[in-house]
Design an enzyme around this catalytic site. Structure first.
Site, PDB file in Angstrom:
ATOM      1  N   ALA A 191      -7.876  27.293  20.704  1.00 36.77           N
ATOM      2  CA  ALA A 191      -6.630  26.603  20.395  1.00 36.77           C
ATOM      3  C   ALA A 191      -5.455  27.292  21.085  1.00 36.77           C
ATOM      4  O   ALA A 191      -4.649  26.644  21.766  1.00 36.77           O
ATOM      5  CB  ALA A 191      -6.417  26.563  18.881  1.00 36.77           C
ATOM      6  N   ARG A 237     -25.142  20.507   6.834  1.00 36.79           N
ATOM      7  CA  ARG A 237     -25.176  21.931   6.489  1.00 36.79           C
ATOM      8  C   ARG A 237     -25.021  22.204   4.994  1.00 36.79           C
ATOM      9  O   ARG A 237     -25.741  23.028   4.436  1.00 36.79           O
ATOM     10  CB  ARG A 237     -24.049  22.649   7.233  1.00 36.79           C
ATOM     11  CG  ARG A 237     -24.276  22.664   8.713  1.00 36.79           C
ATOM     12  CD  ARG A 237     -23.131  23.265   9.467  1.00 36.79           C
ATOM     13  NE  ARG A 237     -23.494  23.319  10.879  1.00 36.79           N
ATOM     14  CZ  ARG A 237     -22.686  23.751  11.835  1.00 36.79           C
ATOM     15  NH1 ARG A 237     -21.473  24.173  11.540  1.00 36.79           N
ATOM     16  NH2 ARG A 237     -23.084  23.782  13.079  1.00 36.79           N
TER      17      ARG A 237
HETATM   18  C1  LIG Z   1     -21.028  32.404  15.190  1.00 40.94           C
HETATM   19  C2  LIG Z   1     -20.238  31.148  15.301  1.00 40.94           C
HETATM   20  C3  LIG Z   1     -20.768  30.061  15.998  1.00 40.94           C
HETATM   21  C4  LIG Z   1     -20.052  28.872  16.105  1.00 40.94           C
HETATM   22  N1  LIG Z   1     -20.593  27.835  16.818  1.00 40.94           N
HETATM   23  C5  LIG Z   1     -19.874  26.683  16.965  1.00 40.94           C
HETATM   24  C6  LIG Z   1     -20.389  25.604  17.750  1.00 40.94           C
HETATM   25  O1  LIG Z   1     -21.483  25.667  18.312  1.00 40.94           O
HETATM   26  N2  LIG Z   1     -19.641  24.489  17.876  1.00 40.94           N
HETATM   27  C7  LIG Z   1     -18.414  24.371  17.294  1.00 40.94           C
HETATM   28  O2  LIG Z   1     -17.783  23.343  17.459  1.00 40.94           O
HETATM   29  N3  LIG Z   1     -17.908  25.383  16.540  1.00 40.94           N
HETATM   30  C8  LIG Z   1     -18.603  26.533  16.373  1.00 40.94           C
HETATM   31  N4  LIG Z   1     -18.075  27.559  15.614  1.00 40.94           N
HETATM   32  C9  LIG Z   1     -16.702  27.447  15.077  1.00 40.94           C
HETATM   33  C10 LIG Z   1     -15.676  27.697  16.190  1.00 40.94           C
HETATM   34  O3  LIG Z   1     -16.169  28.665  17.077  1.00 40.94           O
HETATM   35  C11 LIG Z   1     -14.348  28.195  15.661  1.00 40.94           C
HETATM   36  O4  LIG Z   1     -13.935  27.410  14.598  1.00 40.94           O
HETATM   37  C12 LIG Z   1     -13.272  28.113  16.746  1.00 40.94           C
HETATM   38  O5  LIG Z   1     -13.713  28.710  17.922  1.00 40.94           O
HETATM   39  C13 LIG Z   1     -11.973  28.728  16.285  1.00 40.94           C
HETATM   40  O6  LIG Z   1     -11.062  28.780  17.373  1.00 40.94           O
HETATM   41  P1  LIG Z   1      -9.566  29.195  17.161  1.00 40.94           P
HETATM   42  O7  LIG Z   1      -8.931  29.103  18.498  1.00 40.94           O
HETATM   43  O8  LIG Z   1      -8.987  28.397  16.068  1.00 40.94           O
HETATM   44  O9  LIG Z   1      -9.600  30.694  16.633  1.00 40.94           O
HETATM   45  P2  LIG Z   1     -10.274  32.034  17.203  1.00 40.94           P
HETATM   46  O10 LIG Z   1     -11.087  31.808  18.399  1.00 40.94           O
HETATM   47  O11 LIG Z   1     -10.895  32.711  16.047  1.00 40.94           O
HETATM   48  O12 LIG Z   1      -9.030  32.872  17.698  1.00 40.94           O
HETATM   49  C14 LIG Z   1      -8.160  33.516  16.832  1.00 40.94           C
HETATM   50  C15 LIG Z   1      -7.136  34.248  17.655  1.00 40.94           C
HETATM   51  O13 LIG Z   1      -6.080  34.657  16.823  1.00 40.94           O
HETATM   52  C16 LIG Z   1      -5.768  36.001  17.046  1.00 40.94           C
HETATM   53  N5  LIG Z   1      -5.184  36.514  15.808  1.00 40.94           N
HETATM   54  C17 LIG Z   1      -5.614  36.329  14.529  1.00 40.94           C
HETATM   55  N6  LIG Z   1      -4.781  36.896  13.665  1.00 40.94           N
HETATM   56  C18 LIG Z   1      -3.796  37.458  14.393  1.00 40.94           C
HETATM   57  C19 LIG Z   1      -2.616  38.189  14.062  1.00 40.94           C
HETATM   58  N7  LIG Z   1      -2.266  38.444  12.813  1.00 40.94           N
HETATM   59  N8  LIG Z   1      -1.857  38.632  15.084  1.00 40.94           N
HETATM   60  C20 LIG Z   1      -2.172  38.368  16.380  1.00 40.94           C
HETATM   61  N9  LIG Z   1      -3.247  37.675  16.735  1.00 40.94           N
HETATM   62  C21 LIG Z   1      -4.050  37.223  15.754  1.00 40.94           C
HETATM   63  C22 LIG Z   1      -7.040  36.631  17.494  1.00 40.94           C
HETATM   64  O14 LIG Z   1      -6.777  37.788  18.244  1.00 40.94           O
HETATM   65  C23 LIG Z   1      -7.633  35.505  18.334  1.00 40.94           C
HETATM   66  O15 LIG Z   1      -7.096  35.573  19.630  1.00 40.94           O
HETATM   67  C24 LIG Z   1     -18.788  28.758  15.489  1.00 40.94           C
HETATM   68  C25 LIG Z   1     -18.257  29.824  14.780  1.00 40.94           C
HETATM   69  C26 LIG Z   1     -18.979  31.020  14.670  1.00 40.94           C
HETATM   70  C27 LIG Z   1     -18.388  32.120  13.865  1.00 40.94           C
END
Ligand SMILES: Cc1cc2nc3c(=O)[nH]c(=O)nc-3n(C[C@H](O)[C@H](O)[C@H](O)COP(=O)(O)OP(=O)(O)OC[C@H]3O[C@@H](n4cnc5c(N)ncnc54)[C@H](O)[C@@H]3O)c2cc1C
Ligand code: SF4
Ligand code: FES
Lengths: 659, 254
Positions: free
Chosen positions: A45, A331
């Protein structure tokens, strides 16, 4: 009563987004250059949003706590990403993806958001391929698809078992390009510790440089939280060690409502806990359920090795209970069924909290096909098994290797032992159609917001949502806010609001460091996790939740009296980082229990034991609970509920059945 | 579940970038063979905290071998004794009761120590920022299937793209060269049609940044490939060298 306005555009579902895009106010390029945007998080994101907004000309700052934006937890996603491309000609469409997602979410998501998600899903795949993301391909050179639970079409795009890694590296490369061009300023090893509101509008953040410990003030005309999910409130989960709720929680305490905090996804196939030392749990991809059959012995406490238990003494309980979907039920259903068997005393392994995921049946089936293919006559059982093993290896080799590395057992010879584990949080900051929270100027994207997945997320749809939010939604929706901000001059970080916010952060850090108690941060985190898992986990009930709330309250008191945080504030201090995160998890845990207690129904990942059918299936209550719970923070342990009513105008609400 | 292994650890302790460090001895007892190497460090840190001492700082996040954050030099080898495994996926069953284990940070001029076992690898990000991308703005893409790519090329590009940016290749190299890391990205993009328009500028700019960061030169000893947890192949370096020469000559042919 409600302060909530979801700002859903008028008109037909199919045309809402198109109309919105063509009528949203624009910001001219010269003005974009003086508008500053802060993005917390560099996962799918955050990276996607940062790259896209910088390309448009905005001044962007990105923060992440890891040493590089490329290490955000999105990197760990295995299975794949959905998109309604219909490349397989199997009848997929935007409507079908929309419908499956709403149904999979147990009718607790917003129609307009989910439809938009399905509409932009195809563009995501185009964008990623253009960046050089090496998706799996067929021999003809076109993209390959696989299928995931809860759907009847093949719409999942993947890159072996490393889809998240490849998608994130694609977004990261676009982000790095903008960093190289000076359009984005990157702050790695920085943790956001509060938002700064000026006159009720979000105008910046306080961040800590994790290497020097220095507190910094940053101004932005808008702030985007892309900080991921909060599954680590359970201590053990498939999330990375650093995944946390701090960014979202601090925003919550400053006025952002928290949506559906109790909706937690417990993934059915994870490697079980092996001992007290365990620090995290590892997922075994949902794709394994295509070829693995799940069973437990029919006899309680059966001491025999799985391969010595004859066929007729095995209980393939998913196939027994859900003949139509069998091992491929969603799930939430699969997880509860595993728990039911283990609680009834049929679990396997030393802890008795595991079930078998067995590939022998399909290895033999594939082996027989291979024998026919290669015209081998009179093949013996060993040859068949050997050939079948090769087929399974080609499909899941890396997962089997990972299982072996962790457990020391060979899953080609012995069935895997698996058990459900915390994996994903559907809840998060409440946002409107524009992805703005209840604090003007503050947005939430990706797993950090509550939108799109209702009470249960379907596999392969979180990656889709994170990238949709970042690449295709926010670049448009933020315009409707920033077009009114062109006259707002950058606010000096000497402004009183920044000073006050920084002092507050400083105080809480000092407090953590001076308690000098007797127990480590991990000690408290583990205890919180146990309360949450036992009482707000896969099954919840009124009595347990009430107990949990009391236990968490006293845990909080004890934490602030007896935690020991070593080191100082002005150095690289991972213990201090953990302490702050656990303090926030404790507060969130209480809200999750409060939310679960209020929702007197079972839906998706939220299962209240009091609300189930005679066969033990979830019993939803659409008359009284077809709403989003949005909680307002009213001081320590005090939360006020606001309801956003969910209207289904295009889909007929029905009970989910997988029998 | 505690175990039965008792071990001696010699761990690099260094307060910050400016101070000197040294190896310090620690005893850990009752280690279970099912623990991961980092969980063994968790046990040690828990003990240090109860004794009121400063726990050991080390980088880690996903603990499943994919984020590239963990980075311990164990008994002289990046990520320890097993091939194809990151530090977080190494388990204590790879060691014996009574072993002495030496744990140090990555050693390279371009990776300064931050504290104890944590180093600064942001040089890698700057190399990617210099050219490790396809210049495509959001919204400019054509339909994904308008660009068929042979399965072999796609698979080979994927194999190169599997690099997790951990830096073990640099730590393994006596010259601290970053060639394996850089060549993996150059290869991924040059194997794909999307990467063609910027092929020449990419390799020149990334190599220039690599040199500017102070990484050493490559003498083809192959230590990087042997220690890479993701099996990134030396053939990527050969490909990058060809591309670099071709690009310097300003020619499309090589
Ligand atoms: C093992 C695993 C397998 C998965 N497989 C799938 C799949 O096959 N298909 C699917 O659709 N989804 C899958 N998911 C779910 C999906 O990966 C996640 O929901 C998604 O990638 C989250 O993306 P995001 O950008 O919201 O957050 P994230 O990728 O978690 O990024 C969070 C970011 O925020 C930053 N951050 C957090 N708090 C702070 C703070 N206080 N200060 C500064 N920076 C901060 C971190 O450094 C990081 O850069 C999986 C999840 C897991 C755990
Ligand atoms: S090439 Fe291998 S060793 Fe080097 S950074 Fe990439 S994954 Fe790590
Ligand atoms: S901690 Fe992520 S690769 Fe080791």
């Amino acid at each position: 009563m409600s302060k909530l306005d979801a700002k859903i555009p008028e008109g037909q579902l199919e045309t809402k987004w198109t109309k919105f895009k063509s009528s949203v106010p624009l910001v001219n390029p010269a003005n974009k250059r003086s508008l500053e945007i802060i993005i917390v998080g560099s996962g799918l994101a955050g990276s996607a949003a940062a790259a896209s907004l910088a390309e448009l000309g905005y001044k962007v700052k990105v923060f992440c706590f890891q040493d590089s934006p490329r290490r955000a937890h999105s990197i760990a996603a295995q299975g794949g990403i959905n998109a309604a491309k219909n490349y397989q000609n199997d009848g997929d469409s935007v409507y079908r993806l929309f419908y499956d997602t709403i149904k999979g979410g147990d009718y607790r998501a917003r129609e307009a958001n989910v439809h938009r998600l399905a509409e932009v899903s195809g563009n995501i795949i185009d964008q990623c391929v253009a960046q050089g993301v090496p998706f799996a391909r067929e021999y003809g050179g076109l993209l390959s698809n696989r299928s995931f639970g809860g759907t009847q079409v093949q719409r999942t795009f993947y890159a072996a078992g490393q889809t998240g890694q490849q998608l994130l590296l694609g977004a990261y490369s676009s982000l790095e390009r903008q960093i190289g061009m000076g359009a984005v300023q990157m702050f790695s090893r920085h943790e956001m510790l509060d938002i700064v509101n000026v006159d009720g509008v979000c105008r910046g953040i306080i961040a800590r440089d994790l290497v020097t410990g220095k507190l910094e003030r940053h101004f932005g005309h808008a702030v985007l939280l892309c900080s991921g999910g909060y599954g680590n409130v359970f201590y053990l989960s498939t999330n990375a060690m650093g995944s946390n709720v701090t960014a979202a929680w601090k925003a919550h305490k400053q006025g952002a409502f928290f949506g559906n905090p109790c909706y937690t996804q417990i993934h059915p196939t994870c490697i079980p806990v092996s001992g007290d030392h365990q620090s995290k749990l590892t997922l075994m991809s949902e794709s394994l359920r295509n070829d693995g059959r799940i069973w437990v012995p029919k006899q309680k406490d059966d001491q025999r090795k799985p391969i010595d238990i004859p066929e007729e003494e095995r209980d393939y309980y998913l196939e027994r209970r859900y003949p139509a979907f069998g091992n491929l039920v969603p799930r939430d259903v699969a997880s509860r069924a595993a728990k039911e068997r283990c609680d009834a005393g049929y679990g396997v392994g030393s802890s008795k909290m595991a079930v078998y995921l067995d590939f022998t049946f399909n290895m033999d089936r594939y082996g027989k096909i291979e024998v026919t293919k290669h015209n081998i006559h009179n093949a013996d059982a060993a040859t068949i098994r050997k050939l079948g093993k090769e087929v399974v290896k080609e499909k899941y080799g890396n997962l089997f290797d990972m299982y072996k590395q962790i457990t020391g057992e060979d899953p080609y010879e012995m069935p895997m032992r698996i058990y459900p584990a915390v994996h994903y949080t559907m809840g998060g900051l409440w946002v409107d159609y524009n992805l703005m929270t209840t604090v003007p100027g503050l947005y939430a994207l990706g797993e950090a917001n509550f939108s799109d997945h209702g009470a249960n997320r379907l596999g392969a749809s979180a990656l889709m949502q994170g990238l949709a939010d970042g690449y295709f939604v926010i670049p448009y929706t933020i315009g409707s806010y920033l077009s009114n901000e062109i006259r707002t001059k950058a606010i000096s970080t000497d402004h009183e609001a920044f000073v006050v916010a920084e002092n507050k952060v400083k105080e809480s850090i000092n407090k953590l460091l001076t308690i000098n108690g007797t127990k480590s941060v991990d000690h408290f985190h583990k205890r919180l996790g146990k309360i949450m898992w036992d009482k707000c986990g896969m099954a919840r009930n009124e009595k347990g939740l009430k107990e949990a709330i009391e236990e968490i309250k006293s845990l909080r008191t004890e934490f602030w009296k007896d935690v020991r945080v070593t080191g100082t504030a002005d150095e690289f201090n991972p213990e201090l980082e953990k302490a702050g995160r656990v303090a926030d998890f404790i507060e969130l845990g209480e809200l999750m229990c409060v939310d679960a207690l209020t929702r007197n129904e079972s839906c998706g990942g939220h299962f209240r034991e009091e609300y189930q059918t005679e066969e033990g299936e979830a019993l939803r209550d659409d008359v009284n609970f077809a709403f989003v719970s949005a909680w307002e923070y009213k001081g320590e342990g005090n939360f006020e509920l606001h309801k956003e009513e969910l209207k289904y105008e295009n889909i007929k609400i029905a009970a989910r059945s997988y029998k | 579940m505690s175990g039965n292994m008792n071990l001696t650890l010699k761990v690099w302790r260094q307060k910050n970038t400016k101070t000197n460090g040294e190896l310090v001895d620690y005893k850990v007892n009752e280690i279970s063979p099912d623990m991961s190497f980092l969980e063994m460090f968790d046990v040690l840190n828990e003990k240090l905290i109860t004794e009121g001492k400063d726990p050991i700082a080390f980088d880690h996040d996903c603990r499943e071998g994919i984020c590239g954050m963990c980075s311990m030099h164990i008994n002289g080898r990046p990520h320890g004794p097993l091939q194809g495994v990151t530090t977080c996926q190494l388990h204590m069953r790879s060691f014996k009761d009574g072993d002495t284990i030496v744990v140090e940070p990555w050693r390279a001029q371009a990776f300064p120590v931050i504290k104890d076992l944590a180093v600064n690898r942001s040089a890698f990000d700057r190399i990617i920022a210099a050219g490790g991308y396809v210049s495509i703005n959001t919204g400019n893409a054509q339909d994904a299937n308008n660009l068929p790519i042979s399965k072999d090329n796609a698979d080979e590009a994927f194999a190169a793209a599997a690099c997790i940016g951990c830096g073990a290749c640099v730590a393994a190299c006596k010259n601290a060269s970053a060639m394996l890391f850089v060549s993996a990205k150059v290869s991924q993009l040059s194997l794909l049609p999307q990467g063609q328009p910027e092929k020449q500028s990419r390799v020149i700019n990334m190599v220039a940044q690599m040199d500017a960061e102070g990484f050493g030169s490559c003498t083809n000893t192959g230590a990087c490939e042997a220690e890479c947890p993701k099996g990134i192949s030396l053939s990527n370096i050969a490909r990058m060298n060809r591309e670099f020469i071709g690009a310097e000559l300003g020619s499309e042919k090589y």
